[in-house]
Design an enzyme around this catalytic site. Structure first.
Site, PDB file in Angstrom:
ATOM      1  N   ASP A  29       0.818  -1.212   0.000  1.00 58.88           N
ATOM      2  CA  ASP A  29       0.000   0.000   0.000  1.00 58.88           C
ATOM      3  C   ASP A  29       0.853   1.265   0.000  1.00 58.88           C
ATOM      4  OD1 ASP A  29      -2.143  -1.696   0.175  1.00 58.88           O
ATOM      5  OD2 ASP A  29      -3.012  -0.759   1.965  1.00 58.88           O
ATOM      6  N   HIS A 173       3.914  -2.540   3.049  1.00 59.81           N
ATOM      7  CA  HIS A 173       4.102  -1.175   2.554  1.00 59.81           C
ATOM      8  C   HIS A 173       5.494  -1.043   1.928  1.00 59.81           C
ATOM      9  CE1 HIS A 173       1.027  -0.889   5.722  1.00 59.81           C
ATOM     10  NE2 HIS A 173       0.530   0.095   5.002  1.00 59.81           N
TER      11      HIS A 173
END
Length: 223
Positions: A29, A173
């Protein structure tokens, strides 16, 4: 105004059937982050695929990474433009966040994302209705690496491996340097355990998701 980038043809590869083999979908993300190039090098080295839920503001500032992601066979999803909480945003603001991100991805790589992951994974009926307008199911995750919290390679690896099960969707991430640094070890360990590292599309193939559907459903939710 610069002309949109021509569509980048993803390489034709033999598709993995996740109903027959063990699959894990690693998802990243908030990117493309500054370490995305290193992450893409690692994924390419180990012939692993991933899914990137991108923020429009970073697509705009790092378009070459997005083009490379598509070219190398990874999946691209929409994660909003500037990462607000959609459940506290107006309908107009949500539509703008999604559309601006779609537009930047189209300009960078010539493709339009088919999946939405709302910022923070927060959704409600309004967000679902707007996702449906854009023709997108909402993709959450079955487990997270908690990389943003620990910022520690060993902890990230241990947590990721603990939630990586058959057909799991793992939240990570690519702006966390320790995540990117730990990826060679994580990938090798999963592959030695018989897992195929695939895109979210491969994992959800048999779910028959419609636009606006949420998958996997958080505990206590009903469609």
């Amino acid at each position: 105004m610069a002309a949109p980038a021509p569509a980048v043809a993803a390489p034709k590869e033999k598709k993995v059937d996740c109903s027959q083999v063990k699959c894990v979908a690693l998802t990243f993300d908030d990117g493309p982050g500054q370490y995305a190039g290193t992450l893409l090098d690692t994924l390419k080295k180990y012939d692993a695929k991933a899914t990137f839920f991108l923020q429009g503001q970073y697509v705009k500032s790092r378009p070459s990474y997005v083009k490379r992601m598509v070219k190398e066979g990874h999946a691209i999803g929409n994660h909003g433009y500037s990462h607000p909480d959609f459940t506290k945003s107006t309908e107009a603001a949500i539509r703008s966040e999604i559309k601006k991100t779609n537009d930047e991805i189209k300009k960078a790589a010539g493709v339009e994302p088919k999946l939405l992951r709302p910022p923070y994974g927060l959704s409600d009926l309004t967000v679902q209705d707007i996702a449906a307008e854009f023709g997108m199911p909402i993709i959450l995750w079955t487990g997270g690496s908690r990389d943003w919290e620990s910022r520690n390679e060993e902890k990230i690896k241990k947590q990721t491996l603990s939630v990586a099960k058959g057909n799991s969707i793992v939240l990570m991430h690519d702006w966390v340097k320790q995540t990117v640094d730990s990826m060679p070890s994580i990938i090798k360990t999963l592959q030695r355990s018989g897992y195929h590292l695939v895109t979210v599309d491969d994992v959800i193939k048999g779910e028959n998701l419609k636009a606006g559907d949420v998958f996997p459903l958080p505990e206590g939710w009903e469609q």
